[in-house]
Design an enzyme around this catalytic site. Structure first.
Site, PDB file in Angstrom:
ATOM      1  N   ASP A  57      -2.212 -38.027 -45.374  1.00  0.00           N
ATOM      2  CA  ASP A  57      -1.231 -38.983 -45.001  1.00  0.00           C
ATOM      3  C   ASP A  57      -1.208 -40.188 -45.919  1.00  0.00           C
ATOM      4  OD1 ASP A  57      -0.286 -36.537 -43.594  1.00  0.00           O
ATOM      5  OD2 ASP A  57      -1.410 -37.518 -41.989  1.00  0.00           O
ATOM      6  N   GLU A 267       9.529 -34.600 -41.869  1.00  0.00           N
ATOM      7  CA  GLU A 267       8.334 -35.661 -41.504  1.00  0.00           C
ATOM      8  C   GLU A 267       8.114 -36.402 -42.850  1.00  0.00           C
ATOM      9  OE1 GLU A 267       5.003 -33.508 -40.030  1.00  0.00           O
ATOM     10  OE2 GLU A 267       4.406 -32.999 -41.838  1.00  0.00           O
TER      11      GLU A 267
HETATM   12  O1  FUB Z   1      -1.550 -35.717 -40.347  1.00  0.00           O
HETATM   13  C1  FUB Z   1      -0.857 -35.254 -39.034  1.00  0.00           C
HETATM   14  C2  FUB Z   1       0.536 -35.019 -39.387  1.00  0.00           C
HETATM   15  O2  FUB Z   1       0.238 -33.909 -40.181  1.00  0.00           O
HETATM   16  C3  FUB Z   1       1.426 -36.119 -40.038  1.00  0.00           C
HETATM   17  O3  FUB Z   1       1.331 -37.167 -39.178  1.00  0.00           O
HETATM   18  C4  FUB Z   1       2.186 -35.350 -40.785  1.00  0.00           C
HETATM   19  O4  FUB Z   1       2.944 -36.258 -41.611  1.00  0.00           O
HETATM   20  C5  FUB Z   1       1.697 -34.305 -41.376  1.00  0.00           C
HETATM   21  O5  FUB Z   1       0.971 -34.719 -42.533  1.00  0.00           O
END
Ligand code: FUB
Length: 376
Positions: A57, A267
């Site tokens: 991320d 997301e």
């Molecule tokens: O790394 C945890 C979660 O997985 C992140 O917040 C999301 O974007 C995904 O990458």
């Protein structure tokens, strides 16, 4: 990787492969021994930026000409994988810095630990950072003691930390994946949200419903759940307003539908500006694309334009886009080092635009770019 392979690689990729071999040791935070990868390193478009810890991320920023990367710090926890991401059990952050892309990468010490955040219990997921008036601001999601994701803020005078967290999460914040964009007029906006384990569907009216759906609204023919945006206060610690829905429309001006898994928001919000237009980019989650949409205002609406990147190895895909040294760069992550979704590694590759402002889709594997790199 042999020298022959290295010289056959595009320049940036070769530099990154070299940089990855020069990482400082992190004695008390070593990555687990890498499992046998399913592919040879030469098959990946770019190489992990660091190998001593697992990172994902990546939110990249350029401050004083230097590149800083704010990633999640993946750890190998005991929880089995599920659709809520319970296996992402991160407890702290370490940040990365480099003088140039392709050069050595410094891994910072612990910049914030969950035990030092009064309101947070677990799962320090994807962060972002901002700078204003001599202070660096770290924005991070974590679950509170009731199991609801909230977004916190912490401050430091040093971009690498350590950061000191505010005692409470940002009022009115919920869900995950904050990304803070500062416009040319100095106004800053936070984009956030994520469905399934990110709980956006449990916060439709801004109030957390612990018994809400585990995935989405379950309404494939209705507009998909939208990411959120809120303008930040001048001190960067609060929202000035109730978060608004960010509309992502198709080319006919209709909202993308919940059943449109290839294009709808899941997301990993990111915002950047290119030639006066606002580019909102995100992950489509269960279809594993990085997608983008363009608008004329930081609030949107944004019209879906296409894919930035085809699926990487690993379930998640999460990125950032930043301009450095006259070129644009995509920071992303895959699971090259571990072969495990919960143990990811961040990477960078060049991002290119067409003359009409559209982004050239990047394939994270060399062979699938026809033997060469789409990003070089
Ligand atoms: O790394 C945890 C979660 O997985 C992140 O917040 C999301 O974007 C995904 O990458």
């Amino acid at each position: 990787m042999s020298l022959r392979t290295l010289t056959a690689l595009p320049l940036t990729m070769a530099l990154l492969a070299t940089a990855a071999c020069q990482q400082p040791e992190q004695p008390d935070n070593k990555a687990q021994p890498a499992k046998e990868s399913r592919r040879d390193a030469s098959e990946y478009l770019s190489q992990p930026l660091v190998k001593d810890i697992y990172t994902a991320d990546p939110s990249a920023h350029v401050w004083n000409g230097k590149i800083y990367v704010y990633p999640s710090h993946d750890i190998d926890g005991p929880t089995a994988e599920d659709d809520l991401g319970s296996h992402f059990e991160m407890r702290d952050y370490h940040f990365l810095s480099m003088d140039k892309i392709g050069g050595p990468v410094t891994v910072g010490p612990v910049a914030l630990d969950v035990k030092d955040v009064p309101w947070a219990d677990k799962q320090m997921w994807a962060p972002d950072a901002a700078y204003k008036n001599g202070t660096y601001f770290l924005y991070f999601p974590a679950k509170d003691k009731e199991g609801a994701f909230r977004i916190g803020v912490a401050t430091s005078k040093d971009p690498m930390g350590p950061f000191k967290a505010q005692p409470q999460p940002i009022k009115g914040s919920y869900s995950i994946d904050p990304a803070v964009f500062t416009d040319d007029d100095g106004a800053s906006y936070m984009y956030f949200g994520g469905i399934w384990g990110g709980q956006l569907q449990r916060n439709v009216d801004g109030k957390y419903d612990a018994n809400g759906s585990k995935t989405d609204l379950g309404q494939d023919d209705k507009p998909a759940l939208a990411p959120r945006v809120a303008k930040m206060t001048g001190d960067m610690l609060e929202f000035t307003e109730t978060p608004r829905a960010v509309q992502i429309l198709d080319d006919k001006g209709k909202p993308l539908l919940g059943g449109d898994h290839d294009r709808r928001f899941f997301e990993a919000s990111w915002m950047h500006k290119y030639k006066g237009k606002y580019y909102f980019s995100y992950s489509t989650g269960d279809t594993h694309y990085l997608a983008y949409a363009i608008g004329d205002s930081p609030y949107g609406p944004f019209t879906y334009k296409g894919r930035i990147m085809e699926p990487v190895e690993g379930w998640t895909t999460h990125h950032s886009i930043v301009e450095w040294n006259g070129k644009w760069w995509l920071f992303y992550a895959d699971t090259q080092l571990s072969g495990q979704t919960r143990l990811r590694n961040v990477k960078v590759t060049e991002l290119r635009y067409n003359s009409d402002g559209s982004i050239q889709t990047i394939n994270p594997f060399v062979a699938e770019n026809g033997g060469g790199s789409a990003a070089q």
